[in-house]
Design an enzyme around this catalytic site. Structure first.
Site, PDB file in Angstrom:
ATOM      1  CD  GLU A  80      -3.153  -0.967   2.935  1.00 46.96           C
ATOM      2  OE1 GLU A  80      -3.113   0.576   2.825  1.00 46.96           O
ATOM      3  OE2 GLU A  80      -3.434  -1.521   3.380  1.00 46.96           O
ATOM      4  CB  CYS A 112      -3.953  -5.795   4.430  1.00 47.50           C
ATOM      5  SG  CYS A 112      -3.971  -4.317   5.367  1.00 47.50           S
ATOM      6  CG  HIS A 234      -5.035  -9.457   7.399  1.00 44.47           C
ATOM      7  ND1 HIS A 234      -3.142  -8.806   7.563  1.00 44.47           N
ATOM      8  CD2 HIS A 234      -5.484  -8.135   7.265  1.00 44.47           C
ATOM      9  CE1 HIS A 234      -3.526  -7.345   7.356  1.00 44.47           C
ATOM     10  NE2 HIS A 234      -5.176  -7.298   7.580  1.00 44.47           N
TER      11      HIS A 234
END
Lengths: 349, 130
Positions: A80, A112, A234
């Site tokens: 990102e 992500c 995640h």
């Protein structure tokens, strides 16, 4: 079978405690740390960015196994925080590991999960016979606006995976994804910091997509949580992966090794790749690993992985630092030093 | 530094690629295309240095030009690579008092400078404690 040929992670040395950030904004650091399950986060040095992290992670991967860089046919870097809006991070990585010029390369962005999207792309190119090896990297120097909830977790780090067919240390049995248009988190062009939907980033975003991909994966493989030795989800904080693991039926000991967020924070595109690296640091032949990433916007990529005997014979795990070693090698900053490192101080131009 | 000037040398800066004279075994960084010892008898080939060595001597930079101002104080050292050649490079350290002559170092990949907010970002090799 297609799989991970070698891997490497990189975590910057600097840390700031959640308490130190809370002190600046008049918040209760203990309450925030306990709520998020994140007690400190990594901070890049002033001369580190997502590109230098990607290069150092890739070099750590190549230090563990003798892979001819000329055999690398593709490099994908997910982030990102690519240093340029226009100019690829991936070609600089290629130049820095000696893989140029006969290769394809591109930068990925999917919040992500851009790093795991790179793994899937490399798998496709390897399985189709288009390339011998592909390198997939997730790397970020994550952005979080001052005083925003993200500031307590937005961290720096990344990991690289060489994907190929020849003697993988871990076979990727299958992968699948679950993606929808869900605006839970975004950053507009030219903006320094992302915005998010607060609690909206939970139920209809993270939990829906992670569970969607995870169920899809287990249905396709005919497996249940108890069939896996390790699971990595995640980790925007430590609370979300712990909760989703419990919802899916995984036990805390299955996610412990791959849950780096309490001591690392959220390395965005680097989060699942670093967690997977941490598991590969200790995994034994035959271990089965379940992986599900999440990227806001939104999507999840799931992987079913089996560690092979090659992890003992084909790579030298000690040739590069383990995730645990890098997590323990740290220097704490106060908020003023952190602000300088992150370029948050307005300077005279 | 102009963009083409940086680009011409980026392979050397990224990967510590110098040269070696196969006739006398001397290593060179930056690369030389002619061995000054062997002259026309020399056979020069590209050589990628391992990136490990020791600090021969160093300076602490406390006042720097604008591009490097935020990084002060920082250390610039003459480093003798294990292959025998010497080069000048920044040494990354959180405390400048930890640096000493003879300290073992290894190369790492870092940002060197940036041309303002819109110009080129220059990357290259720095050294950290081994």
């Amino acid at each position: 079978m297609v799989g991970i040929i070698t891997y490497g992670a990189y975590i910057p040395q600097f840390r700031i405690k959640a308490d130190e950030i809370a002190k600046v904004w008049g918040a209760n650091g203990t309450e925030i740390s306990n709520g998020l399950g994140v007690f400190e986060k990594s901070v890049p040095d002033m001369d580190e960015d997502s590109l230098t992290i990607a290069v150092n992670a890739a070099r750590n991967a190549l230090a563990r196994r003798d892979v001819n860089p000329a055999d690398i046919g593709a490099i994908y870097v997910g982030s990102e925080s690519h240093p340029y809006a226009v100019k690829p991070t991936s070609v600089t990585v290629g130049e820095a590991i000696g893989a140029t010029p006969v290769m394809t390369a591109a930068d990925y962005e999917f919040a992500c999960k851009a790093g795991t999207a790179g793994i899937q792309t490399c798998m496709g190119l390897v399985k189709s016979g288009m390339i011998k090896y592909g390198v997939a990297i997730g790397s970020d120097v994550a952005q979080g606006a001052p005083s925003d909830a993200l500031e307590y977790t937005a961290a720096a780090g990344g990991a690289a995976f060489v994907i190929g067919n020849d003697d993988p240390i871990a076979e990727i049995n299958d992968t699948c994804s679950y993606s929808t248009d869900t605006p839970d988190f975004w950053r507009r062009e030219g903006q320094a910091y992302p915005r998010h939907g607060g609690r909206f980033s939970g139920e209809p975003a993270y939990f829906k997509h992670v569970q969607g991909a995870a169920h899809l994966m287990m249905d396709r493989m005919g497996t249940k949580p108890a069939d896996y030795d390790y699971a990595i989800f995640h980790q925007p904080n430590a609370k979300f992966p712990r909760n989703v693991a419990a919802m899916l039926g995984f036990k805390p000991e299955q996610i412990k090794q791959g849950l780096c967020a309490p001591r690392l924070g959220n390395t965005y595109s680097g989060a699942v790749p670093v967690g997977l690296s941490s598991v590969l640091d200790v995994a034994k032949p035959g271990d089965r690993i379940f992986v599900t990433s999440y990227g806001s916007g939104s999507g999840s990529d799931a992987f079913d992985i089996t560690v092979t005997d090659a992890i003992l014979t084909k790579i030298d795990r000690k040739a590069a630092p383990s995730v645990e070693t890098m997590l323990n090698d740290k220097i704490y900053l106060d908020y003023a030093q952190y602000a300088k490192h992150k370029g948050k101080i307005v300077m005279q131009k | 530094m102009s963009v083409p000037r940086f680009w011409r040398k980026q392979t050397n800066r990224y990967n510590l690629i110098g040269t070696k004279c196969e006739t006398c075994g001397t290593y060179y960084f930056p690369p030389r295309s002619l061995c000054p010892k062997c002259r026309r008898e020399g056979k020069i080939v590209d050589y990628k240095f391992k990136g490990t060595g020791k600090i021969v001597t160093f300076s602490v930079v406390r006042t720097a030009s604008d591009k490097f101002d935020l990084q002060t104080p920082f250390v610039v050292a003459i480093i003798e690579l294990d292959e025998g050649t010497r080069l000048t490079a920044p040494v990354i350290c959180s405390d400048i008092n930890e640096v000493y002559i003879g300290m073992r170092v290894k190369s790492t990949f870092r940002k060197i400078s940036a041309d303002g907010d819109s110009g080129i970002i220059v990357y290259g090799t720095k050294f950290i404690r081994e």
